[in-house]
Design a protein around this motif. Structure first.
Motif, PDB file in Angstrom:
ATOM      1  N   CYS A  23       1.966   3.485   0.648  1.00 18.61           N
ATOM      2  CA  CYS A  23       0.824   3.586  -0.251  1.00 18.61           C
ATOM      3  C   CYS A  23      -0.224   4.510   0.350  1.00 18.61           C
ATOM      4  O   CYS A  23      -0.589   4.388   1.521  1.00 18.61           O
ATOM      5  CB  CYS A  23       0.229   2.205  -0.500  1.00 18.61           C
ATOM      6  SG  CYS A  23      -1.178   2.240  -1.589  1.00 18.61           S
ATOM      7  N   SER A  24      -0.726   5.418  -0.438  1.00 18.83           N
ATOM      8  CA  SER A  24      -1.701   6.386   0.060  1.00 18.83           C
ATOM      9  C   SER A  24      -3.139   5.935  -0.151  1.00 18.83           C
ATOM     10  O   SER A  24      -4.060   6.650   0.207  1.00 18.83           O
ATOM     11  CB  SER A  24      -1.489   7.732  -0.629  1.00 18.83           C
ATOM     12  OG  SER A  24      -1.748   7.609  -2.016  1.00 18.83           O
ATOM     13  N   GLN A  25      -3.326   4.766  -0.725  1.00 15.90           N
ATOM     14  CA  GLN A  25      -4.675   4.281  -0.987  1.00 15.90           C
ATOM     15  C   GLN A  25      -5.379   3.955   0.317  1.00 15.90           C
ATOM     16  O   GLN A  25      -4.806   3.362   1.222  1.00 15.90           O
ATOM     17  CB  GLN A  25      -4.634   3.036  -1.868  1.00 15.90           C
ATOM     18  CG  GLN A  25      -6.003   2.481  -2.177  1.00 15.90           C
ATOM     19  CD  GLN A  25      -5.937   1.310  -3.136  1.00 15.90           C
ATOM     20  OE1 GLN A  25      -4.912   1.067  -3.733  1.00 15.90           O
ATOM     21  NE2 GLN A  25      -7.023   0.605  -3.268  1.00 15.90           N
ATOM     22  N   LYS A  26      -6.627   4.352   0.393  1.00 13.03           N
ATOM     23  CA  LYS A  26      -7.422   4.062   1.569  1.00 13.03           C
ATOM     24  C   LYS A  26      -8.075   2.698   1.388  1.00 13.03           C
ATOM     25  O   LYS A  26      -8.163   2.170   0.309  1.00 13.03           O
ATOM     26  CB  LYS A  26      -8.491   5.130   1.754  1.00 13.03           C
ATOM     27  CG  LYS A  26      -7.909   6.491   2.030  1.00 13.03           C
ATOM     28  CD  LYS A  26      -9.000   7.519   2.180  1.00 13.03           C
ATOM     29  CE  LYS A  26      -8.420   8.841   2.566  1.00 13.03           C
ATOM     30  NZ  LYS A  26      -8.455   9.814   1.530  1.00 13.03           N
ATOM     31  N   GLY A  27      -8.541   2.138   2.454  1.00  9.30           N
ATOM     32  CA  GLY A  27      -9.212   0.857   2.380  1.00  9.30           C
ATOM     33  C   GLY A  27      -8.338  -0.261   2.906  1.00  9.30           C
ATOM     34  O   GLY A  27      -7.302  -0.046   3.528  1.00  9.30           O
ATOM     35  N   GLN A  28      -8.760  -1.471   2.644  1.00  9.19           N
ATOM     36  CA  GLN A  28      -8.077  -2.647   3.141  1.00  9.19           C
ATOM     37  C   GLN A  28      -6.781  -2.876   2.384  1.00  9.19           C
ATOM     38  O   GLN A  28      -6.752  -2.916   1.160  1.00  9.19           O
ATOM     39  CB  GLN A  28      -8.985  -3.863   2.999  1.00  9.19           C
ATOM     40  CG  GLN A  28      -8.396  -5.125   3.541  1.00  9.19           C
ATOM     41  CD  GLN A  28      -9.309  -6.312   3.338  1.00  9.19           C
ATOM     42  OE1 GLN A  28     -10.183  -6.286   2.479  1.00  9.19           O
ATOM     43  NE2 GLN A  28      -9.104  -7.349   4.108  1.00  9.19           N
ATOM     44  N   LYS A  29      -5.680  -3.020   3.130  1.00  6.93           N
ATOM     45  CA  LYS A  29      -4.373  -3.279   2.546  1.00  6.93           C
ATOM     46  C   LYS A  29      -3.802  -4.510   3.237  1.00  6.93           C
ATOM     47  O   LYS A  29      -3.666  -4.522   4.456  1.00  6.93           O
ATOM     48  CB  LYS A  29      -3.442  -2.088   2.741  1.00  6.93           C
ATOM     49  CG  LYS A  29      -3.904  -0.826   2.046  1.00  6.93           C
ATOM     50  CD  LYS A  29      -2.867   0.258   2.147  1.00  6.93           C
ATOM     51  CE  LYS A  29      -3.251   1.242   3.207  1.00  6.93           C
ATOM     52  NZ  LYS A  29      -2.379   2.409   3.258  1.00  6.93           N
ATOM     53  N   ARG A  30      -3.483  -5.545   2.462  1.00  9.34           N
ATOM     54  CA  ARG A  30      -2.987  -6.795   3.027  1.00  9.34           C
ATOM     55  C   ARG A  30      -1.795  -7.310   2.231  1.00  9.34           C
ATOM     56  O   ARG A  30      -1.638  -6.996   1.058  1.00  9.34           O
ATOM     57  CB  ARG A  30      -4.062  -7.888   2.999  1.00  9.34           C
ATOM     58  CG  ARG A  30      -5.409  -7.599   3.558  1.00  9.34           C
ATOM     59  CD  ARG A  30      -5.549  -7.369   5.015  1.00  9.34           C
ATOM     60  NE  ARG A  30      -5.308  -8.372   5.991  1.00  9.34           N
ATOM     61  CZ  ARG A  30      -6.157  -9.277   6.434  1.00  9.34           C
ATOM     62  NH1 ARG A  30      -7.315  -9.419   5.871  1.00  9.34           N
ATOM     63  NH2 ARG A  30      -5.840 -10.053   7.426  1.00  9.34           N
TER      64      ARG A  30
END
Length: 109
Positions: A64-71
């Motif tokens: 996933c290329s989305q920035k930010g918190q990934k959980r």
């Protein structure tokens, strides 16, 4: 006349490709970092291969290329003791795995 039609089609495809490139750059590099991304892995007493499901979710997060918190959220719907132990080991190995019950999902943010 045939050359004109071919040139119009090529021009259209080039413009469409350029617009898709701009869209990808805009969403990939300039995405808002404030939006968290959660992958939900529901588990109950019949769930098998929880470790494999968590590894697949981790692979999806890495792509996933989305920035930010990934959980990754493992949803405990009455997991067996062995499944809980495996999920807790996976949570200890990586900091991106949470084990929550359904009533705890509301307090996630």
């Amino acid at each position: 006349m045939m050359n004109f039609v071919v040139y119009c089609i090529i021009a259209f495809l080039c413009a469409f490709g350029f617009i898709c490139l701009l869209y990808t750059v805009w969403n990939g590099w300039l995405a808002r970092a404030s939006e968290p991304l959660y992958i939900l892995v529901p588990c109950d007493e019949t769930t098998q291969d929880i470790e494999l499901k968590i590894k697949a979710a981790q692979a999806a997060l890495s792509r996933c290329s989305q920035k930010g918190q990934k959980r990754i959220v493992v949803l405990d719907n009455g997991m067996s003791e062995l499944t809980k132990e495996i999920a807790h080991l996976a949570a200890e190995d990586s900091g991106d795995v949470l084990i929550l019950r359904a009533n705890e999902l509301q307090n996630l943010n």
